[in-house]
Design a protein around this motif. Structure first.
Motif, short mmCIF file in Angstrom:
data_model
loop_
_atom_site.label_atom_id
_atom_site.label_comp_id
_atom_site.label_asym_id
_atom_site.label_seq_id
_atom_site.Cartn_x
_atom_site.Cartn_y
_atom_site.Cartn_z
N THR A 22 -40.41 23.01 102.13
CA THR A 22 -41.47 24.02 102.15
C THR A 22 -42.69 23.47 101.41
O THR A 22 -42.61 22.43 100.75
CB THR A 22 -41.01 25.31 101.43
OG1 THR A 22 -40.78 25.00 100.05
CG2 THR A 22 -39.74 25.88 102.06
N GLN A 23 -43.78 24.20 101.51
CA GLN A 23 -44.98 23.81 100.75
C GLN A 23 -44.69 23.84 99.26
O GLN A 23 -45.16 22.98 98.51
CB GLN A 23 -46.15 24.74 101.08
CG GLN A 23 -46.65 24.56 102.49
CD GLN A 23 -47.87 25.39 102.78
OE1 GLN A 23 -48.87 24.84 103.24
NE2 GLN A 23 -47.84 26.68 102.54
N GLN A 24 -43.88 24.80 98.84
CA GLN A 24 -43.51 24.89 97.42
C GLN A 24 -42.70 23.67 96.99
O GLN A 24 -42.88 23.15 95.88
CB GLN A 24 -42.71 26.18 97.15
CG GLN A 24 -43.51 27.44 97.25
CD GLN A 24 -43.69 27.93 98.70
OE1 GLN A 24 -43.11 27.39 99.64
NE2 GLN A 24 -44.51 28.96 98.88
N ASP A 25 -41.79 23.23 97.88
CA ASP A 25 -40.99 22.03 97.57
C ASP A 25 -41.90 20.82 97.35
O ASP A 25 -41.72 20.06 96.39
CB ASP A 25 -40.01 21.71 98.71
CG ASP A 25 -38.94 22.76 98.91
OD1 ASP A 25 -38.60 23.46 97.94
OD2 ASP A 25 -38.44 22.87 100.06
N GLY B 68 -42.02 29.63 109.81
CA GLY B 68 -42.68 29.28 108.55
C GLY B 68 -43.27 27.89 108.62
O GLY B 68 -43.27 27.23 109.66
N ARG C 60 -42.87 24.25 107.50
CA ARG C 60 -41.87 23.32 106.98
C ARG C 60 -42.29 21.89 107.32
O ARG C 60 -42.94 21.63 108.32
CB ARG C 60 -40.49 23.58 107.62
CG ARG C 60 -39.95 24.98 107.37
CD ARG C 60 -39.43 25.11 105.95
NE ARG C 60 -38.75 26.37 105.72
CZ ARG C 60 -39.35 27.45 105.27
NH1 ARG C 60 -40.63 27.44 104.99
NH2 ARG C 60 -38.68 28.57 105.06
#
Length: 97
Positions: A7-10, A39, A41
């Motif tokens: 994810t963008q957060q990852d 989403g 990814r």
């Protein structure tokens, strides 16, 4: 081979950036989101390539196994070539009789 999506957060955590900075990288085309999944990814392999991480297609065990298989196949080919040469020689002698 493992196929992992981030994810963008990852990525933000991995690169020590804000999520907004990751969004800007995506919008600038530096990283590309995977299409067809819900989403936003990203493919782990693409991220590792950007990071300059050397990617190995096979684990050392898989690589060694494949190398042994290749060697066995080379030996089989050599045997078949020897047999083919014997058959060709014998058939040539039969034709010349």
């Amino acid at each position: 081979m493992e196929y992992k999506l981030l994810t963008q957060q990852d990525i933000a955590g991995r690169w020590q950036l804000t999520v907004r900075a990751v969004e800007n990288c995506r919008k600038a085309g530096i990283i590309t989101a995977v299409k067809g999944v819900p989403g936003i990814r990203f493919n782990l392999q693409q991220i590792e390539e950007l990071e300059g991480t050397k990617l190995e297609r096979f684990s050392p065990i898989e690589r060694k196994k494949l190398e042994r298989e290749i060697e066995a196949l080379k030996q089989k080919i050599a045997t078949y070539e020897d047999v083919r040469a014997i058959i060709l020689s014998a058939s040539t002698k039969m034709i010349n009789l």
